[in-house]
Every structure is written in C-alpha cells, then in structure tokens.
Design an enzyme around this catalytic site. Structure first.
Site, PDB file in Angstrom:
ATOM      1  N   SER A 106     -13.650   5.089  -2.689  1.00 47.92           N
ATOM      2  CA  SER A 106     -13.983   5.155  -1.261  1.00 47.92           C
ATOM      3  C   SER A 106     -15.378   5.753  -1.153  1.00 47.92           C
ATOM      4  O   SER A 106     -15.540   6.967  -1.150  1.00 47.92           O
ATOM      5  CB  SER A 106     -12.963   6.037  -0.538  1.00 47.92           C
ATOM      6  OG  SER A 106     -11.710   5.407  -0.550  1.00 47.92           O
ATOM      7  N   LEU A 107     -16.368   4.887  -1.063  1.00 42.84           N
ATOM      8  CA  LEU A 107     -17.747   5.360  -1.148  1.00 42.84           C
ATOM      9  C   LEU A 107     -18.290   5.791   0.226  1.00 42.84           C
ATOM     10  O   LEU A 107     -18.618   6.938   0.447  1.00 42.84           O
ATOM     11  CB  LEU A 107     -18.626   4.273  -1.768  1.00 42.84           C
ATOM     12  CG  LEU A 107     -20.036   4.687  -2.109  1.00 42.84           C
ATOM     13  CD1 LEU A 107     -20.073   5.777  -3.163  1.00 42.84           C
ATOM     14  CD2 LEU A 107     -20.865   3.483  -2.571  1.00 42.84           C
ATOM     15  N   HIS A 108     -18.440   4.838   1.113  1.00 45.12           N
ATOM     16  CA  HIS A 108     -18.740   5.081   2.535  1.00 45.12           C
ATOM     17  C   HIS A 108     -20.112   5.641   2.863  1.00 45.12           C
ATOM     18  O   HIS A 108     -20.511   5.651   4.027  1.00 45.12           O
ATOM     19  CB  HIS A 108     -17.686   5.984   3.199  1.00 45.12           C
ATOM     20  CG  HIS A 108     -16.272   5.548   2.972  1.00 45.12           C
ATOM     21  ND1 HIS A 108     -15.879   4.243   3.079  1.00 45.12           N
ATOM     22  CD2 HIS A 108     -15.172   6.248   2.619  1.00 45.12           C
ATOM     23  CE1 HIS A 108     -14.580   4.155   2.815  1.00 45.12           C
ATOM     24  NE2 HIS A 108     -14.138   5.341   2.526  1.00 45.12           N
TER      25      HIS A 108
ATOM     26  N   CYS B 166      -5.970   0.472   7.554  1.00 39.10           N
ATOM     27  CA  CYS B 166      -6.598   1.509   6.730  1.00 39.10           C
ATOM     28  C   CYS B 166      -6.939   2.722   7.570  1.00 39.10           C
ATOM     29  O   CYS B 166      -7.570   2.600   8.623  1.00 39.10           O
ATOM     30  CB  CYS B 166      -7.922   1.034   6.138  1.00 39.10           C
ATOM     31  SG  CYS B 166      -7.804  -0.398   5.137  1.00 39.10           S
TER      32      CYS B 166
ATOM     33  N   CYS C 109       0.859  -1.171   0.000  1.00 37.32           N
ATOM     34  CA  CYS C 109       0.000   0.000   0.000  1.00 37.32           C
ATOM     35  C   CYS C 109       0.906   1.234   0.000  1.00 37.32           C
ATOM     36  O   CYS C 109       1.673   1.433   0.939  1.00 37.32           O
ATOM     37  CB  CYS C 109      -0.855  -0.070   1.279  1.00 37.32           C
ATOM     38  SG  CYS C 109      -1.961   1.299   1.524  1.00 37.32           S
TER      39      CYS C 109
ATOM     40  N   CYS D 164     -11.578  13.692   5.250  1.00 42.82           N
ATOM     41  CA  CYS D 164     -12.641  12.722   5.561  1.00 42.82           C
ATOM     42  C   CYS D 164     -12.637  12.534   7.076  1.00 42.82           C
ATOM     43  O   CYS D 164     -11.584  12.386   7.696  1.00 42.82           O
ATOM     44  CB  CYS D 164     -12.382  11.397   4.845  1.00 42.82           C
ATOM     45  SG  CYS D 164     -12.310  11.597   3.049  1.00 42.82           S
TER      46      CYS D 164
ATOM     47  N   GLY E 159      -2.820  10.274   1.149  1.00 36.55           N
ATOM     48  CA  GLY E 159      -3.013  11.185   0.032  1.00 36.55           C
ATOM     49  C   GLY E 159      -4.093  10.770  -0.945  1.00 36.55           C
ATOM     50  O   GLY E 159      -4.636   9.672  -0.873  1.00 36.55           O
ATOM     51  N   GLU E 160      -4.418  11.687  -1.840  1.00 34.73           N
ATOM     52  CA  GLU E 160      -5.426  11.439  -2.868  1.00 34.73           C
ATOM     53  C   GLU E 160      -4.702  11.327  -4.219  1.00 34.73           C
ATOM     54  O   GLU E 160      -4.252  12.330  -4.774  1.00 34.73           O
ATOM     55  CB  GLU E 160      -6.450  12.590  -2.868  1.00 34.73           C
ATOM     56  CG  GLU E 160      -7.411  12.588  -4.030  1.00 34.73           C
ATOM     57  CD  GLU E 160      -8.097  11.241  -4.297  1.00 34.73           C
ATOM     58  OE1 GLU E 160      -8.674  10.643  -3.373  1.00 34.73           O
ATOM     59  OE2 GLU E 160      -8.039  10.779  -5.458  1.00 34.73           O
TER      60      GLU E 160
ATOM     61  N   CYS F 137      -2.837  15.173   3.346  1.00 35.53           N
ATOM     62  CA  CYS F 137      -3.981  15.053   2.444  1.00 35.53           C
ATOM     63  C   CYS F 137      -4.818  16.321   2.535  1.00 35.53           C
ATOM     64  O   CYS F 137      -4.819  16.997   3.557  1.00 35.53           O
ATOM     65  CB  CYS F 137      -4.824  13.836   2.844  1.00 35.53           C
ATOM     66  SG  CYS F 137      -6.046  13.347   1.603  1.00 35.53           S
TER      67      CYS F 137
ATOM     68  N   ASN G 228     -11.212   1.412  11.668  1.00 35.87           N
ATOM     69  CA  ASN G 228     -10.027   1.317  12.527  1.00 35.87           C
ATOM     70  C   ASN G 228      -9.892   2.602  13.329  1.00 35.87           C
ATOM     71  O   ASN G 228      -9.782   3.677  12.746  1.00 35.87           O
ATOM     72  CB  ASN G 228      -8.769   1.113  11.671  1.00 35.87           C
ATOM     73  CG  ASN G 228      -8.767  -0.247  11.001  1.00 35.87           C
ATOM     74  OD1 ASN G 228      -8.903  -1.270  11.669  1.00 35.87           O
ATOM     75  ND2 ASN G 228      -8.640  -0.272   9.678  1.00 35.87           N
TER      76      ASN G 228
ATOM     77  N   SER H 187      -7.051   4.014  -5.608  1.00 33.45           N
ATOM     78  CA  SER H 187      -8.259   4.329  -4.852  1.00 33.45           C
ATOM     79  C   SER H 187      -8.454   5.839  -4.789  1.00 33.45           C
ATOM     80  O   SER H 187      -7.514   6.583  -4.532  1.00 33.45           O
ATOM     81  CB  SER H 187      -8.118   3.765  -3.431  1.00 33.45           C
ATOM     82  OG  SER H 187      -9.268   4.067  -2.677  1.00 33.45           O
TER      83      SER H 187
HETATM   84  N1  SAH Z   1      -7.619   9.226  -0.823  1.00 35.49           N
HETATM   85  C1  SAH Z   1      -7.791   7.926  -1.427  1.00 35.49           C
HETATM   86  C2  SAH Z   1      -6.697   6.963  -1.054  1.00 35.49           C
HETATM   87  C3  SAH Z   1      -6.682   6.540   0.408  1.00 35.49           C
HETATM   88  S1  SAH Z   1      -7.319   4.945   0.505  1.00 35.49           S
HETATM   89  C4  SAH Z   1      -9.152   7.405  -1.056  1.00 35.49           C
HETATM   90  O1  SAH Z   1      -9.808   7.995  -0.208  1.00 35.49           O
HETATM   91  O2  SAH Z   1      -9.591   6.435  -1.649  1.00 35.49           O
HETATM   92  C5  SAH Z   1      -7.519   4.678   2.192  1.00 35.49           C
HETATM   93  C6  SAH Z   1      -8.773   3.903   2.450  1.00 35.49           C
HETATM   94  O3  SAH Z   1      -8.925   3.678   3.859  1.00 35.49           O
HETATM   95  C7  SAH Z   1      -9.977   4.678   1.993  1.00 35.49           C
HETATM   96  O4  SAH Z   1     -10.959   3.833   1.488  1.00 35.49           O
HETATM   97  C8  SAH Z   1     -10.421   5.286   3.296  1.00 35.49           C
HETATM   98  O5  SAH Z   1     -11.738   5.718   3.223  1.00 35.49           O
HETATM   99  C9  SAH Z   1     -10.205   4.146   4.258  1.00 35.49           C
HETATM  100  N2  SAH Z   1     -10.148   4.605   5.653  1.00 35.49           N
HETATM  101  C10 SAH Z   1      -9.790   5.831   6.084  1.00 35.49           C
HETATM  102  N3  SAH Z   1      -9.841   5.894   7.418  1.00 35.49           N
HETATM  103  C11 SAH Z   1     -10.230   4.683   7.847  1.00 35.49           C
HETATM  104  C12 SAH Z   1     -10.428   4.128   9.146  1.00 35.49           C
HETATM  105  N4  SAH Z   1     -10.217   4.832  10.242  1.00 35.49           N
HETATM  106  N5  SAH Z   1     -10.822   2.838   9.232  1.00 35.49           N
HETATM  107  C13 SAH Z   1     -10.984   2.098   8.105  1.00 35.49           C
HETATM  108  N6  SAH Z   1     -10.791   2.574   6.864  1.00 35.49           N
HETATM  109  C14 SAH Z   1     -10.425   3.855   6.725  1.00 35.49           C
END
Ligand code: SAH
Length: 384
Positions: free
Chosen positions: A241-243, A361, A125, A136, A187-188, A132, A318, A219
C-alpha cells in the site's frame, strides 16, 4: 469458594479449540495426540481429517467413513466442526458479498467476496486482525483500535464461510468462483505474520482448500523488516500500500512510514524472493483529490519502481462517514494511469465493488472494542 484464575493463559482463547474447522495440519495432529491417538498414527489421522474438513467441507463427523466409529465418537464428544457465527451477511447489487464474522463475543471482523467480472478469478478478501494499529488517514479500519490478532484457524475459517455460501465443496471443484485470496481486509498482516503464514499453509494445501500460493496475495502498509520473511515463509504474492511517493506526504497519510521510510521499504521489497515478470509486486495507490494525484507524482512513481517487476493498482478513494478526503476526478485518474502505462507498467484502475454494502477497499470497520484485562476477568468470573 475461591475461584482460581489461570493468568498464564490468554484469558479470551480456549486452550483446546472446540471446533476443528480451519485448523492447520500440525494443529490437527496435536489435537489427535491430545485425544490419545498414538503418536505414530496421529499424523495420518490428521491428514484424513484435513481432507474431510478442508477438501469436502464436512460439517458432520459421521461422514468421515475412513475413521473408526470409536474415533468418530471421541471426536464428536470433544469437538465440533462449526464455523464462527455469521453476525451479518450482505450481498451487493454487483454480486459482492460481505460477512461480519463473530469470532467470539465482541470480536468481529469482516471478509468480502469479490466475484469475477471479465476473467475467471474471484477473490476473497480476508481480515488478519480485528481493528488495526496503523491509523492511515484515508482508511476507515484505521479509526478502529486494534482488538486482537486473528488466529490461523480464524483466518482460514473465513474461507470456509465463503465456500459454504458459494456451495463450492469439494474445494477443488471445476469452475469454482473462489480462486484467489487477498489479505486486504482489516488489519496489518505483517504484524500477525505467524498466524498469517500458518493460515496460508492451510489455504494452499492441495489436499485441502487448494488455493495455490501464487493466488494468495498479502498486502502490507510497509512493515519493512518482515517483507522478505513473508516471501521466504509463505511464497505468497506481495502487495504494497504505497499511496505516496515522497516521505513527507507518506509520513502523514501512511504513518508507519515514519518508522520505515521509502528507502527502507524499497530495500525490503527488492529483497523479496523470486521476483520476476510472472511474480510481480502489486503497488496499491489510492487516488486522493489534490493530495497525491498530480502527474509529477505519477512520474516520480515510475522512477521509484525502476527495476522492480511491478504492477500498479490505482484505487479510487472510497468515502466513509466523516472521511477527510475526496476521490480524484476520473480524468485525473486516467491521466495518472496513462503516465504509468506509458512507462511500461500495467496500471488498472480498480473498479469499486460493493460500495452499496460498505464492502469496498478501506470501508471495513466493526464495532468491536478491546476490553481491558480487568473487564475480561470480570466477565469470566460472571460467566462462572
Ligand atoms: N494493512 C494492509 C492490509 C489492508 S489492505 C495494507 O495496508 O496493505 C486495504 C487496502 O485498501 C490498502 O491498500 C489500503 O490502503 C486501501 N484503502 C484503505 N482505505 C481506503 C479507501 N477509503 N479507499 C480506497 N482504498 C482504501
């Protein structure tokens, strides 16, 4: 004596990279030309170098027996093969490894190697930025301001560091553990697409690091206008990263949604090139207790994905120090997965890895801060 400052150049990156390790093929060619290799031969020398650097992982110019002694001497006068410094290296009880990489003083980012469990694919990864801009609300990296974009070389160097530690040279060695790359670190990536695309060229080069484009996943939190471009330029796999499945909630927890709402995002996803059942979009969905984990939301998720070759990755939240959420209960995650599964989508629940070393993550963060231009100039002057 007056010190002249060249303000046209980015003050913190040298014009000529001292290390060649991780440079893309076109960048290696440029360096050969800078060294005075005649233009007709520069491309060929760059290809030879690329094989030493990224297939064999060479750390010594003397090993490069198909280059003349003179050229080797010239190369070692002007360059090194060193990797960025490893500020910290941790190994989890589950085998996950995390590196804090010092790209330059005060600019540190993390990469995480997640070894295979049941199948034979292990993923690295990588980070694409230090810090960033996205904020989020559930993500630890989001609490760190952007320091800067990583260069293509710095992104590729994270892979060199992991291969060094795993002892996986030459890069195509049989039974290698590092088979996949995910741009899911700090980062993005789509805010740094030029460097990410150049790095993917380096990683996927069959004569170099040899990680196929289908084994590289990028991602994004939803930089919609860049999504089709990512596919066209890199051929990589897409993860979103939908959420959240409603704009009001997504506006809150993934604030880039205020700029590119769900409708705009899904139009961009549908325009991703070559989507089919063997090239599916991964949707990441972090399970936040009482926030986004109801069965109604699972059903809405299924509706939203209609017609898109997709798999859904449910990520147990997490925690990190001061994080404002709790992870959904296990039964709730399973019930959510069940709804998605019954609709025909694979929806594995991502087992948290490396939580003990803070590598899971959303737990990545470094102490690096962005310095003002004035601070940087002062430091440069002090350093002479
Ligand atoms: N900026 C990009 C790349 C980062 S990916 C993106 O957002 O996709 C990191 C992944 O981990 C993303 O899907 C993010 O939403 C997820 N993530 C971030 N914080 C988290 C947490 N505390 N617990 C679980 N997943 C998390």
């Amino acid at each position: 004596m007056k010190t002249a400052l060249d303000l046209t150049r980015k003050p913190d990156l040298p014009a000529v990279p001292s290390s060649l390790a991780g440079l893309s093929l076109p960048a290696l060619k440029t360096q050969m030309e800078t060294l005075g290799v005649e233009p007709k031969k520069a491309g060929m020398r760059a290809k030879q170098l690329r094989r030493w650097l990224h297939h064999f992982g060479a750390t010594d110019f003397n090993a490069m027996t198909d280059l003349s002694k003179d050229l080797r001497a010239q190369l070692s006068d002007a360059h090194t093969l060193s990797r960025p410094e490893i500020a910290e290296h941790k190994v989890s009880v589950d085998g996950t490894q995390k590196w804090l990489v010092r790209f330059q003083p005060g600019v540190e980012g993390e990469s995480v190697f997640i070894p295979a469990v049941s199948n034979k694919t292990g993923a690295l990864c990588v980070s694409s930025q230090v810090g960033c801009t996205l904020n989020c609300t559930f993500c630890h990296t989001g609490t760190q301001k952007l320091v800067r974009n990583l260069t293509a070389q710095e992104i590729a160097a994270q892979v060199l560091i992991a291969r060094d530690a795993l002892g996986e040279w030459p890069a195509s060695v049989e039974g290698r553990q590092l088979t996949n790359i995910v741009f899911m670190g700090m980062g993005e990536p789509l805010y740094n697409l030029d460097n990410v695309a150049e790095a993917i060229d380096t990683l996927s080069d069959g004569e170099g690091l040899a990680i196929g484009r289908r084994r590289i996943t990028v991602s994004t939190a939803g930089v919609a206008p860049k999504i089709p471009e990512l596919g066209a330029r890199t051929g990589a796999m897409l993860a979103i990263s939908l959420h959240a499945v409603r704009d009001d909630l997504r506006d809150e927890i993934v604030p880039i949604n205020r700029k590119y709402d769900l409708q705009t995002l899904f139009e961009a996803i549908r325009a991703y090139p070559e989507l089919n059942n063997s090239k599916r979009v991964t949707f990441e969905y972090v399970m936040l207790k009482g926030v986004n984990d109801s069965l109604a939301e699972a059903r809405d998720l299924v509706k939203l994905l209609r017609g898109i070759p997709a798999k859904i990755n449910l990520i147990p939240f997490n925690p990190w120090p001061g994080s404002p959420y709790e992870c959904s209960d296990w039964e709730v995650i399973e019930a959510f997965a069940e709804v998605v599964n019954r609709a025909g989508y694979s929806s594995p629940i991502r087992t948290p890895r490396g939580r003990d070393i803070f590598a899971a993550c959303g737990q990545l963060r470094s102490e690096s801060v962005k310095k003002s231009a004035a601070e940087k100039r002062r430091e440069q002057l002090a350093a002479g």
